[in-house]
Design a protein around this motif. Sequence first.
Motif, short mmCIF file in Angstrom:
data_model
loop_
_atom_site.label_atom_id
_atom_site.label_comp_id
_atom_site.label_asym_id
_atom_site.label_seq_id
_atom_site.Cartn_x
_atom_site.Cartn_y
_atom_site.Cartn_z
N ILE A 17 96.44 149.81 30.88
CA ILE A 17 95.36 150.97 30.78
C ILE A 17 94.65 151.28 32.25
O ILE A 17 93.90 152.05 32.47
CB ILE A 17 94.23 150.08 29.93
CG1 ILE A 17 94.91 149.75 28.78
CG2 ILE A 17 92.84 150.78 29.89
CD1 ILE A 17 94.06 150.11 27.57
N ARG A 68 89.82 144.24 19.17
CA ARG A 68 90.79 145.41 19.49
C ARG A 68 90.04 146.63 20.12
O ARG A 68 88.79 146.53 19.89
CB ARG A 68 91.36 145.85 18.25
CG ARG A 68 92.68 145.39 18.04
CD ARG A 68 92.40 144.13 16.90
NE ARG A 68 93.51 143.44 16.34
CZ ARG A 68 94.13 142.33 17.18
NH1 ARG A 68 93.71 142.03 18.30
NH2 ARG A 68 95.15 141.82 16.72
N HIS A 71 90.79 152.86 21.75
CA HIS A 71 90.80 153.73 22.91
C HIS A 71 91.14 155.30 22.58
O HIS A 71 91.88 155.60 21.88
CB HIS A 71 91.91 153.32 23.77
CG HIS A 71 91.82 153.79 25.35
ND1 HIS A 71 92.29 155.06 25.77
CD2 HIS A 71 91.23 153.18 26.23
CE1 HIS A 71 91.99 155.19 27.06
NE2 HIS A 71 91.48 153.97 27.43
N ARG A 74 94.52 155.96 23.91
CA ARG A 74 95.79 155.17 23.49
C ARG A 74 95.91 154.69 22.15
O ARG A 74 96.76 153.88 21.80
CB ARG A 74 95.90 154.19 24.62
CG ARG A 74 95.81 154.61 25.97
CD ARG A 74 96.14 153.82 27.11
NE ARG A 74 96.69 152.78 26.73
CZ ARG A 74 97.70 151.85 27.16
NH1 ARG A 74 98.18 152.45 28.38
NH2 ARG A 74 98.03 150.89 26.76
N VAL A 77 94.45 149.32 20.98
CA VAL A 77 94.92 148.50 22.25
C VAL A 77 94.50 147.04 21.98
O VAL A 77 93.40 146.52 21.62
CB VAL A 77 94.35 148.83 23.55
CG1 VAL A 77 94.84 147.96 24.76
CG2 VAL A 77 94.36 150.61 23.67
N GLU A 81 96.15 143.27 26.58
CA GLU A 81 96.08 144.15 27.59
C GLU A 81 94.93 144.43 28.49
O GLU A 81 94.93 145.23 29.54
CB GLU A 81 96.42 145.44 27.04
CG GLU A 81 98.11 145.63 26.68
CD GLU A 81 98.60 147.23 26.66
OE1 GLU A 81 98.14 147.95 27.49
OE2 GLU A 81 99.32 147.25 25.70
#
Length: 287
Positions: A17, A68, A71, A74, A77, A81
């Motif tokens: 990210i 979580r 995003h 994305r 995520v 991460e």
Amino acid sequence: DIAMYRAKAVGGGRKGIFEAGMHTRAVELFRLENELRRAIERREFTTHYQPIISLKTGLISGFEALVRWRHPERGLVLPDEFIPVVEETGLILLLELSVMREACARLAAWQKRFPDHRPLTVSVNLSRNQLVRSELPEQIERTLLETGLDARSLRLEVTEGALMENVDSAVATLSRLRDMNIRVHIDDFGMGYSSLSVLHQLPIDALKVDRSFVGRMDGVGGDAEIVQTIVTLAHNLGLDVIAEGVEREEHLRQLRKLGCDYAQGFLFSEPLDAENAQRLISSYRRW
Ligand code: C2E
Ligand code: MG
Ligand code: MG
Ligand code: MG
């Protein structure tokens, strides 16, 4: 340096990210902090819930709250991460307290909605940064008051590494939390380096066996013996044992035979959003 660290923190060689490429750590962290702050303000972080099963009753005893990041580009995520990077900024404190608030409020609501269910518990992960903060107990007390959750329903998960890094202040903070009737669980047990002589002096209530041992229980590598040893050790110290990463019926069968108290893993359910977790509670499923 920081670029290498980032690449590692976001998981091997995958595109993370947070791209390294800025020149100084200070500039990079500043940019990152702004992005995270914005994400918090836009409520892009959300909490999922994974059930923890009592092996005595076969019923759900509670949930682990797992953050979580929804995003905008994305999608969903996973924490591995971004948590290591968030931990580098002061925002981890804010993020974790908001996860805790959401999780406590949710659990209080479920306890009201399912009054005939044995009071469900919630386990919240705390990073190492929290354990050295003397104001943590007051903040948690306030969260409990505001959400109406009983302290006895809350469990805090800390890793061995987080606890041992600053063992004196961690023990002081955790002792105060336990005086408030909050339970403390050691997460990913077996992966750290707690020495056995320290273990029995720690203000803790349970060990969570790391999923790497549980996942290999049905093989020939001796991991079943490791799990058995941890179960025995925990019980001799008066602690409960929770197995994480239970994926197969065979794991469950062996864990029951070993007298493990609780189990968590994809065999029962993956982490669910609140709506689906509630549906699972209302099914009163018994394993
Ligand atoms: P953890 O606390 O050990 O949480 C358990 C992780 O194992 C979760 O990953 C869960 O989805 C995964 N898991 C559960 N059952 C199975 C299984 O049967 N097989 C496999 N392969 N995995 C299973 P998740 O949600 O990706 O979280 C990863 C880690 O991120 C957590 O590990 C925890 O260390 C951290 N984390 C999550 N939420 C928070 C938070 O609010 N604060 C902090 N500091 N860390 C968090
Ligand atoms: Mg955990
Ligand atoms: Mg764990
Ligand atoms: Mg883990």
